[in-house]
Enzyme design. Structure first.
Site, PDB file in Angstrom:
ATOM      1  N   GLU A 274      40.592 110.285 113.151  1.00  0.00           N
ATOM      2  CA  GLU A 274      39.341 109.599 112.778  1.00  0.00           C
ATOM      3  C   GLU A 274      39.743 108.216 112.310  1.00  0.00           C
ATOM      4  O   GLU A 274      40.110 108.014 111.149  1.00  0.00           O
ATOM      5  CB  GLU A 274      38.650 110.358 111.631  1.00  0.00           C
ATOM      6  CG  GLU A 274      38.234 111.770 111.984  1.00  0.00           C
ATOM      7  CD  GLU A 274      36.950 111.809 112.810  1.00  0.00           C
ATOM      8  OE1 GLU A 274      36.319 110.763 113.026  1.00  0.00           O
ATOM      9  OE2 GLU A 274      36.594 112.915 113.254  1.00  0.00           O
ATOM     10  N   CYS A 308      34.145 103.139 107.553  1.00  0.00           N
ATOM     11  CA  CYS A 308      34.540 103.102 108.968  1.00  0.00           C
ATOM     12  C   CYS A 308      33.333 102.784 109.830  1.00  0.00           C
ATOM     13  O   CYS A 308      33.462 102.222 110.913  1.00  0.00           O
ATOM     14  CB  CYS A 308      35.159 104.433 109.364  1.00  0.00           C
ATOM     15  SG  CYS A 308      34.134 105.832 108.926  1.00  0.00           S
TER      16      CYS A 308
HETATM   17  P1  NAD Z   1      45.528 103.558 106.202  1.00  0.00           P
HETATM   18  O1  NAD Z   1      45.742 103.757 107.644  1.00  0.00           O
HETATM   19  O2  NAD Z   1      46.232 102.459 105.529  1.00  0.00           O
HETATM   20  O3  NAD Z   1      45.895 104.892 105.400  1.00  0.00           O
HETATM   21  C1  NAD Z   1      45.234 106.121 105.656  1.00  0.00           C
HETATM   22  C2  NAD Z   1      46.114 107.266 105.232  1.00  0.00           C
HETATM   23  O4  NAD Z   1      47.208 107.387 106.142  1.00  0.00           O
HETATM   24  C3  NAD Z   1      46.752 107.117 103.853  1.00  0.00           C
HETATM   25  O5  NAD Z   1      46.754 108.375 103.219  1.00  0.00           O
HETATM   26  C4  NAD Z   1      48.173 106.657 104.182  1.00  0.00           C
HETATM   27  O6  NAD Z   1      49.110 106.956 103.178  1.00  0.00           O
HETATM   28  C5  NAD Z   1      48.440 107.442 105.455  1.00  0.00           C
HETATM   29  N1  NAD Z   1      49.444 106.878 106.375  1.00  0.00           N
HETATM   30  C6  NAD Z   1      49.623 105.584 106.706  1.00  0.00           C
HETATM   31  N2  NAD Z   1      50.577 105.473 107.651  1.00  0.00           N
HETATM   32  C7  NAD Z   1      51.006 106.725 107.935  1.00  0.00           C
HETATM   33  C8  NAD Z   1      51.988 107.264 108.822  1.00  0.00           C
HETATM   34  N3  NAD Z   1      52.697 106.498 109.621  1.00  0.00           N
HETATM   35  N4  NAD Z   1      52.154 108.605 108.848  1.00  0.00           N
HETATM   36  C9  NAD Z   1      51.421 109.428 108.060  1.00  0.00           C
HETATM   37  N5  NAD Z   1      50.489 108.960 107.177  1.00  0.00           N
HETATM   38  C10 NAD Z   1      50.278 107.621 107.119  1.00  0.00           C
HETATM   39  O7  NAD Z   1      43.927 103.384 106.005  1.00  0.00           O
HETATM   40  P2  NAD Z   1      43.106 102.998 104.691  1.00  0.00           P
HETATM   41  O8  NAD Z   1      43.277 101.546 104.412  1.00  0.00           O
HETATM   42  O9  NAD Z   1      43.355 103.985 103.595  1.00  0.00           O
HETATM   43  O10 NAD Z   1      41.610 103.273 105.193  1.00  0.00           O
HETATM   44  C11 NAD Z   1      40.847 102.375 105.930  1.00  0.00           C
HETATM   45  C12 NAD Z   1      40.853 102.716 107.405  1.00  0.00           C
HETATM   46  O11 NAD Z   1      40.419 104.060 107.606  1.00  0.00           O
HETATM   47  C13 NAD Z   1      39.869 101.875 108.201  1.00  0.00           C
HETATM   48  O12 NAD Z   1      40.458 101.530 109.415  1.00  0.00           O
HETATM   49  C14 NAD Z   1      38.688 102.810 108.416  1.00  0.00           C
HETATM   50  O13 NAD Z   1      37.881 102.473 109.513  1.00  0.00           O
HETATM   51  C15 NAD Z   1      39.390 104.104 108.602  1.00  0.00           C
HETATM   52  N6  NAD Z   1      38.498 105.230 108.351  1.00  0.00           N
HETATM   53  C16 NAD Z   1      38.051 105.952 109.429  1.00  0.00           C
HETATM   54  C17 NAD Z   1      37.151 106.998 109.227  1.00  0.00           C
HETATM   55  C18 NAD Z   1      36.615 107.776 110.391  1.00  0.00           C
HETATM   56  O14 NAD Z   1      36.097 108.861 110.149  1.00  0.00           O
HETATM   57  N7  NAD Z   1      36.723 107.318 111.620  1.00  0.00           N
HETATM   58  C19 NAD Z   1      36.747 107.337 107.928  1.00  0.00           C
HETATM   59  C20 NAD Z   1      37.233 106.601 106.858  1.00  0.00           C
HETATM   60  C21 NAD Z   1      38.119 105.556 107.088  1.00  0.00           C
END
Ligand code: NAD
Length: 521
Positions: A274, A308
């Protein structure tokens, strides 16, 4: 207006997360050490975006602790999968009741740790409650199909079994609801869940874990059914690289999704992704502009542009472009920006300084490409905004092909562009790499149906006369293209958390082969 700095913070003590150092493998029953400060580099600092002050520290989960969590989860799975699904639903019902009792406090913690306004924080907890209710019903509806067998005296059917320990990696902007979308459905399916919350919102996860642990304890069930591990990307990688975790559900940026997707695919595990969106609203010359303005302001400026499903692009018919632009600027001028704990506030702070800098960089890129900032965009300083990352939501003129418009900037920037024919508007709406949410404002049924048709929006979510954000839990939630293709929450999303087994039973005394093959021995 300046943020309110003397808000009532008693909810922190009631949830047990104030001024404490919390171990990184939370079971909900651990004792708390007094806050000693961030002496260990593996310590996460939970600070509030309201004014940057420290709320508590949480230690990161190390590899050995992670292995213990997985072993406990595997043991719990062996017990949980034998509990009849409707009984699992009863446990989820009790979790929903606990969440009802803590809605106000947990909603405030979401607001304080993440920065969305309390009204939206409570809305997030309500979403958890709603998904609990949904999952309770689902626990009696894990239906498999029965098909007519082509062979006599044979029965052919399919059934669904749980997968095992499911890894759930979540983003900062929905610090509690996304876990519930996954965990409550996975739980009724018979899976156990290991949650890796965002390193920016560790306390929300601790608070949820405590609430859930009370229910498990009361029902004499193992705490390994729902576990939490804390830390950044490295801790997320424990899950993505671990072949004991058959499914990793990951919510976050497209960059993260690519990494997790590649790693889990490399071990032939399953992912549910997601990821980011770049959502547009088309406003036709046949739209109700009163409805449209309200939906656009909520979608674009609400949650300070950190959903998002935030509305990032507005594709407006040339006949109503100037009027809509003026009305939006007027509406934006009246937006109250301030502390998310203040009931008068509509726009809270961005999560951190990095987000505010990314917004400024995006506006600079826009100007360089030939775009214009029509309103807002500035970082708010002084007047009590110290320590927080408050910005004024921006309205800009832009072209869809600008590189910055093609990206998701996680901040309140709305790009306005014009169209003449509906086909052109749909092509602009679809002309980005992401495919999460979309909508059209029109009172013309032909336009609405064209937008929803196979030649219309290419997104996972397509709405008419409703904005792009604020989905209900009953539908399947997710998006196409770089948004990752996953579906969570309602409809038949439960199937992602189970394995399908096809069963053929021969109750006769002969052994006819399928396709009429003869093979006599
Ligand atoms: P992020 O990608 O920085 O982090 C998200 C999560 O992933 C965190 O828990 C982080 O520690 C983990 N993570 C990061 N890199 C990783 C890796 N290589 N392996 C495993 N885990 C890893 O995102 P953010 O800044 O916390 O959130 C914002 C983003 O999330 C935006 O792009 C938003 O659109 C998206 N989002 C999408 C949805 C959806 O349902 N489509 C919902 C909420 C947020």
């Amino acid at each position: 207006m300046a943020p309110e700095t003397h808000a009532d913070l008693s909810f922190l003590s009631r949830l047990g997360v104030k001024g404490v150092h919390i171990p990184g493998t939370s079971t909900g029953r651990h004792s708390l050490d007094p806050a000693t400060g961030p002496t260990d580099p593996a310590t996460l600092r939970s600070t509030t975006p309201v004014d940057g002050s420290l709320i508590a520290t949480v230690s990161s989960t190390n590899r050995a602790q992670y292995d213990e969590v997985v072993e406990r989860a595997q043991e719990a799975f062996r017990i949980w999968r034998e509990v009849p699904a409707p009984r699992r639903g009863e446990i989820v019902r009790q979790i929903g009741d606990e969440l009802r009792a803590h809605k106000e406090d947990l909603g405030r913690l979401v607001a304080y740790e993440m920065g969305k306004i309390v009204e939206e924080g409570k809305g997030e907890v309500q979403e958890m409650i709603d998904i609990c209710d949904f999952a309770v019903g689902q626990s009696r509806m894990l239906y498999g199909k029965t098909m007519p067998s082509e062979r006599p005296e044979h029965r052919l059917y399919e059934q669904w079994h749980p997968l095992g320990p499911v890894g759930v990696i979540t983003a900062f902007n929905f610090p509690v609801a996304v876990w519930a979308w996954n965990a409550m459905i996975a739980a009724v399916c018979g899976d156990v869940v290991i949650w890796k919350p965002s390193e920016k919102t560790p306390l929300c996860a601790v608070a949820v874990q405590r609430i859930v642990a009370r229910v498990l304890e009361r029902n004499d069930l193992p705490e390994g059914i729902f576990s939490v591990i804390q830390g950044g990307r490295e801790v997320g990688e424990f899950l993505s690289t671990d072949d004991r975790i058959p499914l990793v559900s990951a919510t976050g940026s497209i960059r993260m999704g690519r990494e997790v997707g590649r790693t889990v695919a490399g071990r032939l595990g399953r992912t549910l992704l997601e990821l980011g969106g770049n959502n547009a609203i088309i406003v036709s010359d046949r739209a109700d502009l009163d409805l449209a303005v309200r939906a656009i302001v909520f979608g674009a400026a609400g949650t300070a542009g950190q959903r998002c499903t935030t509305t990032r692009r507005l594709i407006v018919h040339e006949a109503v472009f100037d009027e809509l632009k003026e009305r939006l600027i007027r509406a934006y001028s009246g937006l109250r920006i301030g502390s998310p704990l203040d009931p008068e506030t509509l726009v809270g702070p961005l999560v951190d300084a990095e987000a505010a800098n990314a917004m400024q960089a995006a506006l600079a890129d826009l100007r360089e490409a030939g775009g214009e900032v029509l309103f807002g965009g500035e970082v708010l300083e002084g007047d009590g905004y110290e320590g927080g990352n408050y910005v004024r939501p921006a309205i800009c003129l832009a072209e869809n092909h600008y590189p910055i418009v093609q990206e998701e900037t996680f901040a309140p920037i709305l790009y306005l562009m014009k169209y003449t024919e509906l086909d052109e508007a749909i092509a602009l709406q679809n002309g980005v790499r992401q495919g999460l949410s979309s909508s059209i404002f029109t009172n013309d049924v032909r336009e609405a149906e064209a937008f929803l048709s196979a030649q219309g929006s290419d997104c996972g979510i397509a709405n008419v006369n409703i904005g792009t954000s604020g989905a209900e839990i009953g539908g399947a939630f997710g998006g196409e293209k770089e948004t990752g293709g996953g579906r969570e929450s309602g409809s038949d999303s439960w199937k992602a958390y189970m394995r399908r087994q096809t069963n053929t039973i021969n109750w006769g005394r002969t052994l006819p082969l399928a396709q009429g093959i003869e093979f006599d021995v």
